[in-house]
Enzyme design. Structure first.
Site, PDB file in Angstrom:
ATOM      1  CE  LYS A   1       8.433   2.553   9.087  1.00 13.13           C
ATOM      2  NZ  LYS A   1       8.638   3.970   9.469  1.00 13.13           N
TER       3      LYS A   1
ATOM      4  N   GLY B   1      11.816   5.739   1.249  1.00 16.50           N
ATOM      5  CA  GLY B   1      13.247   5.490   1.228  1.00 16.50           C
ATOM      6  C   GLY B   1      13.651   4.314   2.089  1.00 16.50           C
ATOM      7  CE1 TYR B   2       9.036   4.752   4.683  1.00 16.92           C
ATOM      8  CE2 TYR B   2       8.704   2.389   4.643  1.00 16.92           C
ATOM      9  CZ  TYR B   2       8.201   3.667   4.529  1.00 16.92           C
ATOM     10  OH  TYR B   2       6.883   3.859   4.256  1.00 16.92           O
ATOM     11  N   GLY B   3      11.774   1.493   2.520  1.00 14.63           N
ATOM     12  CA  GLY B   3      11.282   0.227   2.021  1.00 14.63           C
ATOM     13  C   GLY B   3       9.810   0.308   1.642  1.00 14.63           C
ATOM     14  CE  LYS B   4       8.993  -3.018  -2.883  1.00 12.60           C
ATOM     15  NZ  LYS B   4       8.846  -4.206  -3.775  1.00 12.60           N
ATOM     16  CB  VAL B   5       3.776   0.545   3.865  1.00 11.35           C
ATOM     17  CG1 VAL B   5       2.713   0.342   4.938  1.00 11.35           C
ATOM     18  CG2 VAL B   5       4.842   1.532   4.345  1.00 11.35           C
TER      19      VAL B   5
ATOM     20  CB  ILE C   1      -0.960   0.026   1.212  1.00 11.16           C
ATOM     21  CG1 ILE C   1      -0.157  -0.113   2.515  1.00 11.16           C
ATOM     22  CG2 ILE C   1      -2.016  -1.051   1.082  1.00 11.16           C
ATOM     23  CD1 ILE C   1      -1.021  -0.013   3.766  1.00 11.16           C
TER      24      ILE C   1
ATOM     25  CG  ASP D   1      10.645  13.291   8.459  1.00  9.89           C
ATOM     26  OD1 ASP D   1      10.735  14.264   7.684  1.00  9.89           O
ATOM     27  OD2 ASP D   1      10.675  12.112   8.059  1.00  9.89           O
TER      28      ASP D   1
END
Length: 973
Positions: free
Chosen positions: A673, A655-659, A651, A769
């Site tokens: 996450k 920058g960290y990856g996928k959710v 979904i 952030d």
């Protein structure tokens, strides 16, 4: 010898490590034998001179380093061989020094938030050329021992809190090219010994408390180019001998306390480009400066000059003439006509009489970027020489003159009205080609606007830059020349530079934010480390040629974000002679072959247990994160919940990856996450988010359900937010458009969540952030703030019970949302979150991204607000809206986005103002609206605050706050 120590399962680990240790021992024996074989033929690398090592240790002891930039000092390594931060050494293959040691050539500590004092041991660096402590918080005095560094070329101490007087001994620095001590608290006189600095080109000593007479001895400096001592306490007479300076380009002495007149001899300064003597207490006549062939900028305002204005024509290069606030009389001379580059003529508040000569503007041909300001206010002018035919880019101000008594007859009413606002007309931003609009660059990447390759995304270097004494009043006509000047100095193509923004500051000085992009044929879309170092060294070493037009410049910051966060800016500290290099290379190759064979055997043996070992190592080598209410999931549970991380369950991504959307065994829907290997989400951020989210609980903060930390994986499990991110709804990805009431409700919820972090969490938390993609919406569109990976705990009381106002920390966050003051000073405060949330408010109002296609949302909205065009910025998808409510929301958002920290409201004030505004809302549908009334975007919405009084009392933000100059004038790109 390497030692591996990991807690847990000791017996098994010892048994499986024995073969590896035997192989490692074999490798060490081989390397030792090889080293013994070549020791005769190969010279070992040199080390830093012991006296300089001791001096570095003394320098470190005298400094406070709150952000830990200098943690690698004194770690047992050699300064020149071990990349000590800020320490640059001679390359021994090119240096003439041949005493068997390495020597320090530069100390560079620009903008590191260092405090403490300058150690007298700095004088021990006998071969140093650059000493750079710019933009820190150093106190104390300038050590006289610096005069022992006879090789010193650049002494850069500006932007600190230094006190005391200038040491007389500094006059012995025979190689000194530049002395910058501006923006300190230096007092006392200028030493006469400075007349011995025969190679000095740049004296930058403005904004101090330097007093006394300017020594006439300085007139003997053959290479002096820039003499900036404005904003001091200088007194006495201006030295007429300065006319003897053969290369002086800029003489800037504003805001001092001189006696007497402007020496007539100054008309003989054949190389002078800028003469600025504003508010110096000068008397007498305006000298005839027509013989200065390239004079571009003349400011003699706010003095006591009298008599008439000289009638001879000034240089064709003149851009600015400011003679305002004097006692000048007589006519406005016709010689102001025919000046092809004139931008500003200020003669206000004098006693000039007669006719306003219209040939000043009628003889000018102005292009689209040029403008001409003619300010004649508050004189005794009685007429205009001919009928007006005023071009749109010419501004004339006549208020306070007798001619305005017959303004109707002369059809000049508009010229006699009070006129404020910007004197530097802004230019619109460049637009990215339409075919790029449907695309988006990854985080930390931006479109390269003028790239030969359409829609080219690249990661820029972000540079804060300032022109300290430019030779113009309006930057826009010189913008292209400036881009050519900078890119040629950096050996780049012009398309690689983008001027993100510029703003005029007191001085006047021109501060800019620049983006520098890699070449379009660089397939990684990033700079390599050597190119980053090269570009930075050109800025920090003042290796770009001086410009007559742009004057002296300075680097404010050189910030590396995203893919550049881990770049080491220090250069290789030494060179090695060819024989030594050959031996070392051969040894390295042999060692690499042996190591490769050993590691191949090792990994073949260990492959089957690799993932399990990683998991046990991480779980046993760091602190336990077992926390009540936060579940520790296994990798298998996460794989089952997400159908083995099937693409159909994805979904989102960052920058960290996928959710992924997942369902736990008990039927709970969650968001997972999952960090990618090598992602920006490091171990520290992972642990920070778990620790913080486990102890904060608020309806406007996303809840952490659990985490997974095994099988080499990092995953965070949150409550599922079915309506996604706020950014999705504003970007048009969602089919449902948000009405104004819903946007206001989201703003209020977000503000309440952050206010909880600032005021109710114990200890308080700075999020660091805040952005629209970190504001999630649940099934009822309740806003919840997410992603605490960069968050920091607020300062705690010191020994005396005082709570510091900020945290000193490395800049992190997302471009476009970063607090400018935090960006420059590294001081993180609660107001940094206020700024970021203000940007989110502007997104809610306009639908724009913070930085998109060359436009910065804060500057764009400020400009529209100040020009009365704010409703042209409102998101057309919003539908009908109350114009008064929108205007108040805009006002609040812009107050949050003030550059100065103290000018922003607290988060408590933000919540109070939003609640007041919410209470004034008419009863209407507060859910998503699919009907868009295109006519509402001009502010003529049928909905309004009918029957109510102004909900903002005197203590609240009002439109007049902005009109009176609370919001600075910023020219957008």
């Amino acid at each position: 010898m390497m030692v591996f120590q990991i807690q847990g399962t000791t017996t098994t680990r010892r048994r499986t490590s024995r073969p590896f240790l035997l192989l490692l021992l074999l490798l060490l024996v081989l390397c030792s034998c090889y080293d013994d074989a070549v020791v005769v033929a190969v010279q070992r690398p040199q080390l830093t001179h012991p006296s300089e090592v001791r001096a570095l240790q003394a320098v470190r002891t005298s400094l406070n380093d709150p952000i830990n930039y200098l943690t690698n000092w004194g770690n047992g390594g050699d300064p020149c061989m071990s990349n000590w931060t800020g320490v640059f050494c001679y390359n021994t293959s090119t240096s003439e020094i041949n005493d068997g040691y390495l020597h320090i050539i530069e100390l560079q500590f620009i903008n590191m938030n260092l405090s403490g004092i300058l150690s007298p041991q700095l004088g021990k660096f006998s071969y140093m050329k650059i000493l750079d402590f710019m933009w820190n918080k150093l106190t104390g005095t300038i050590p006289k021992e610096i005069a022992d560094i006879k090789s010193l070329e650049l002494l850069l101490l500006n932007g600190n809190q230094l006190t005391g007087s200038l040491p007389e001994e500094l006059g012995s620095l025979s190689n000194l090219d530049r002395i910058q001590i501006d923006q300190n608290y230096i007092s006392g006189p200028i030493p006469k010994s400075f007349g011995n600095l025969k190679r000095a080109k740049h004296f930058h000593m403005n904004n101090n408390s330097i007093s006394g007479q300017i020594p006439s001895e300085l007139s003997k400096l053959p290479k002096l180019v820039h003499f900036l001592l404005d904003n001091n306490n200088l007194s006495g007479y201006l030295p007429p001998e300065f006319s003897e300076l053969p290369n002086l380009h800029i003489l800037q002495l504003d805001n001092n306390h001189f006696d007497g007149t402007i020496p007539a001899s100054y008309a003989n300064m054949s190389e002078l480009l800028k003469l600025s003597l504003r508010n110096c207490g000068l008397q007498g006549a305006v000298p005839d400066l027509s013989r200065i062939p390239r004079l571009a900028y003349l400011d003699l305002s706010w003095n006591q000059l009298n008599g008439s204005i000289p009638s001879k024509k000034l240089s064709d290069d003149i851009t600015t003439i400011d003679l305002s606030y004097n006692n000048l009389s007589g006519p406005v001379p016709a010689n102001f006509s025919g000046l092809p580059r004139l931008q500003r003529l200020s003669l206000e508040n004098n006693s000039l009489s007669g006719v306003v000569p219209s040939n000043i503007w009628q003889n000018r041909i102005l292009n689209g970027t040029e403008g001409l300001l003619l300010d004649f206010q508050y004189n005794m002018l009685s007429n205009i020489s001919s009928s007006l035919n005023l071009p749109s880019n010419v501004t004339i101000r006549l208020q306070g003159n007798p001619v305005c008594q017959v303004a109707n007859q002369l059809n000049i009413v508009q010229l006699c009205e009070s006129q404020g606002g910007s004197e530097d007309a802004p230019e619109g931003s460049r637009n990215t080609p339409a075919q790029c609009l449907s695309q988006s660059c990854p985080e930390y990447y931006e479109y390269v606007e003028e790239s030969p390759v359409p829609c080219f995304c690249a990661a820029p270097l972000r540079v804060g830059y300032r022109l300290k004494s430019p030779g113009f009043s309006d930057f826009l006509p010189y913008e292209n020349l400036f881009e050519i000047y900078v890119t040629s100095g950096l050996s780049l193509d012009q398309y690689q530079l983008s001027i993100v923004s510029f703003i005029w500051e007191e001085g006047p000085r021109l501060r800019m934010y620049l983006n520098i992009f890699p070449e379009f044929n660089n397939h990684s879309n990033t700079f390599n480390e050597s190119e980053i170092r090269r570009i930075r060294s050109l800025f920090t070493g003042w290796k770009m040629r001086d410009s007559h037009t742009f004057g002296p410049h300075e680097l404010l910051n050189f910030t590396l974000l995203g893919p550049y966060e881990n770049v080491v800016l220090d250069f290789p500290k030494s060179g090695i002679n060819k024989g030594a290099l050959a031996g070392i290379v051969v040894g390295a190759v042999a060692g690499a072959i042996a190591l490769s064979a050993i590691m191949t055997i090792f990994f073949m043996r260990r492959h089957a247990e690799k993932l399990h070992t990683i998991s046990r190592k991480r779980q046993s080598s760091r602190v336990s994160i077992k926390i009540d209410g936060v579940k520790d999931f296994t990798f298998g549970q996460m794989a089952l919940a997400t159908n083995s991380f099937n693409n159909s369950t994805q979904i989102g991504r960052g920058g960290y990856g996928k959710v992924y959307k997942g369902m736990l065994a008990d039927g709970t829907t969650v968001a997972v996450k999952r960090a990618l290997e090598g992602s920006l989400q490091g171990e520290k951020e992972f642990l920070t988010e778990i620790e913080l989210l486990s102890r904060v609980h608020h309806r406007n903060l996303v809840s952490l359900v659990g985490y997974c930390d095994e099988e080499g994986e990092q995953m965070l499990v949150y409550e599922f937010m079915p309506n996604g991110t706020l950014r999705d709804h504003l970007s048009g990805k969602s089919k449902e458009a948000l009405g104004f009431a819903m946007r206001l409700r989201i703003a209020l919820g977000s503000a309440k969540g952050i206010m909880y972090l600032h005021t109710e969490a114990n200890p308080p938390i700075f999020h660091r952030d805040i952005k629209s993609s970190n504001i999630l919406l649940d099934s009822t569109f309740t806003a919840k703030v997410a992603d605490f990976g960069l968050s920091r705990l607020a300062p705690v009381p010191d020994m005396e019970g005082t709570i510091p106002g900020h945290i000193s920390t490395v800049v992190k966050g997302t471009p476009g949302y970063l607090d400018p003051e935090y960006f420059l000073t590294h001081k993180l405060t609660d107001k940094s979150d206020v700024y970021s949330l203000g940007v989110v408010f502007l997104e809610l109002l306009t639908g724009m991204q913070p930085i998109s296609h060359g436009k910065n949302i804060v500057r764009e909205v400020k400009l529209a607000y100040q020009s009365g065009m704010i409703f042209s910025m409102i998101d057309g998808r919003m539908g009908s809206y109350p114009s008064e409510g929108v205007e108040k929301f805009v006002t609040l958002a812009l107050m949050c986005c003030q550059d100065e920290t103290d000018a922003r409201p607290s988060m408590t004030d933000v919540v109070r103002k939003l609640e007041t505004l919410w209470c004034m809302m008419p009863e209407s549908d507060t859910g998503p609206s699919n009907s868009v009334d295109a006519g509402s975007s001009n502010g003529t919405s049928p909905s309004s605050f009918s029957g109510t009084t102004n909900p903002y009392m005197s203590s609240d933000v009002s439109g007049s706050d902005l009109a009176s100059g609370v919001i600075p004038t910023i020219a957008p790109r």
